[in-house]
Design an enzyme around this catalytic site. Structure first.
Site, mmCIF file in Angstrom:
data_model
loop_
_atom_site.group_PDB
_atom_site.id
_atom_site.type_symbol
_atom_site.label_atom_id
_atom_site.label_comp_id
_atom_site.label_asym_id
_atom_site.label_seq_id
_atom_site.Cartn_x
_atom_site.Cartn_y
_atom_site.Cartn_z
ATOM 1 N N SER A 103 0.835 -1.202 0.000
ATOM 2 C CA SER A 103 0.000 0.000 0.000
ATOM 3 C C SER A 103 0.865 1.245 0.000
ATOM 4 C CB SER A 103 -0.861 -0.017 1.264
ATOM 5 O OG SER A 103 -1.377 1.256 1.534
ATOM 6 N N TYR A 145 -1.505 -1.059 11.029
ATOM 7 C CA TYR A 145 -1.751 -1.589 9.677
ATOM 8 C C TYR A 145 -0.584 -1.230 8.748
ATOM 9 C CZ TYR A 145 -3.298 -1.334 4.846
ATOM 10 O OH TYR A 145 -3.353 -1.443 3.480
ATOM 11 N N LYS A 183 2.506 -3.615 6.770
ATOM 12 C CA LYS A 183 2.895 -3.607 5.350
ATOM 13 C C LYS A 183 4.405 -3.381 5.220
ATOM 14 C CE LYS A 183 -1.066 -4.478 3.510
ATOM 15 N NZ LYS A 183 -1.310 -5.833 3.001
#
Ligand code: UFG
Length: 344
Positions: free
Chosen positions: A126, A151, A155
């Site tokens: 992302s 989050y 990643k």
């Protein structure tokens, strides 16, 4: 027909990628625990592609269960790993849930890929790994900043893990990291799309649900940013364009030596929240009820991609516009209403 393991293949991006894989001659083997998707998505992919699918209901952190899939399919040619939690706000509330799921699932998957000699992996990353970049558009060379949420950190950790695996002597996983900007839209058939559970956090489902009368009004988060109209800028990319990049990434891995390479997937154009609303009103013919509100904590002011590297090396570029994406998102919302799909 090359078999490709697709974890999270019933999800928003996973389901569109399964369709593109099939139309490009690959056979997806779908694994999903349906924690944020519906089993009916599998039949819908079958309807679109007119092909029967092999799918498994299992959690990728369950090594015994996932090993069975590798045992069942000794001819796997690669994997695409979508299965992960993705709500930024929730990750702040429940960090353990995010660290456990997002990191363990990749650990288990790569361990099994090593064991079963499956080399090529496409990883769902992302643009969140960049934070708020100082220079726009963002290139892959832009230095990552400290992650703003658990989050985002998962990643970054997963990207680092795959980078280490690509150089480790005893590991053979070769990977492409696809850094998505803001995926929106739906399949033009209206059979698959984004179906968030509960109140949507993301802009487009909130817009379409408001236009459909399911929500009273959209709140625009912040009007005092240093952008053309004071609202945040994002790079909104049609999910079908995004899905096609996964097929290109698989081909790229197959043609090249072991690697770990990141690619931005965006349109290269930034749009403000108000521009998105105006475009939606134009394509749908619906006047949207919205009000200006406070900034949302954690939002970056503006971010959009340079997708030059993906254009050049993956031979991929976006073909669909913001209008196309919003038309398809609205069509999807109308189809959901028609069929009462929220319940299935
Ligand atoms: N927005 C509103 N009102 C809403 C929802 C969103 O004004 O009700 C605005 C946001 O403030 C932002 C823009 O619409 O400016 C887009 O917001 P989204 O929540 O749709 O998307 P984000 O850019 O916040 O998040 C996306 C992905 C994340 C990813 C992040 C990286 O959903 O998974 O990009 O920047 F981590």
């Amino acid at each position: 027909m090359s078999k490709i393991l697709v974890t999270g293949g019933a999800g928003f991006i996973g389901s569109h990628t399964a369709v593109e894989l099939i139309s490009s001659g690959f056979t997806p083997i779908i694994v999903d625990n349906f924690c944020n998707s519906r089993p009916s998505v599998i039949q819908r992919i079958e309807t679109i592609t007119n092909q029967n699918l092999v799918s498994y209901n299992l959690d990728c952190t369950d090594e015994i269960a996932l090993r069975q899939v590798f045992n069942d399919h000794p001819d796997l040619q690669g994997a695409i790993h979508f299965a992960a939690f993705k709500a930024v706000g929730e990750s702040v509330q429940s960090p353990l849930k995010y660290y456990h799921n997002n990191i363990n699932s990749l650990l288990v998957l790569t361990r099994l890929m090593n064991e079963f000699n499956v080399r090529n992996l496409v990883f769902s990353s992302s643009c969140t790994v960049y934070g708020q970049p100082e220079i726009l558009p963002v290139t892959e060379a832009t230095e990552m900043q400290e992650a703003q949420s658990p989050y985002g950190f998962t990643k970054q950790v997963c990207e680092r893990l795959l980078s280490d695996l690509s150089t480790g002597e005893y590991n053979q996983v070769s990977s492409v990291l696809l850094r998505y900007f803001n995926p929106i839209g739906a399949h033009p058939s209206g059979l698959i799309g984004e179906l968030p559970l509960g109140v949507p956090e993301n802009l487009i489902p909130y817009i379409t649900q408001t236009a459909a009368g399911l929500r009273d009004s959209l709140t625009v988060f912040g009007q005092d940013y240093s952008t053309s109209d004071g609202t945040c800028v994002r790079d909104y990319i049609h999910v079908v364009d995004l899905a096609k990049a996964h097929v290109k990434a698989l081909r790229y891995l197959a043609e090249n030596d072991k690697m770990c390479k990141a690619f931005n997937l965006g349109t290269g154009t930034g749009n403000t929240v108000l521009e998105v609303i105006q475009t939606f009103e134009k394509v749908s013919g619906v006047k949207l009820s919205y009000a200006m509100g406070e900034r949302r904590p954690g939002d970056v002011e503006q971010i959009y991609a340079s997708a030059d590297k993906a254009n050049r090396e993956l031979q991929w570029k976006t073909e669909l516009s913001l209008e196309d994406a919003l038309t398809d998102a609205w069509n999807w919302q109308l189809k959901l209403e028609e069929t009462g799909t929220t319940a299935d």
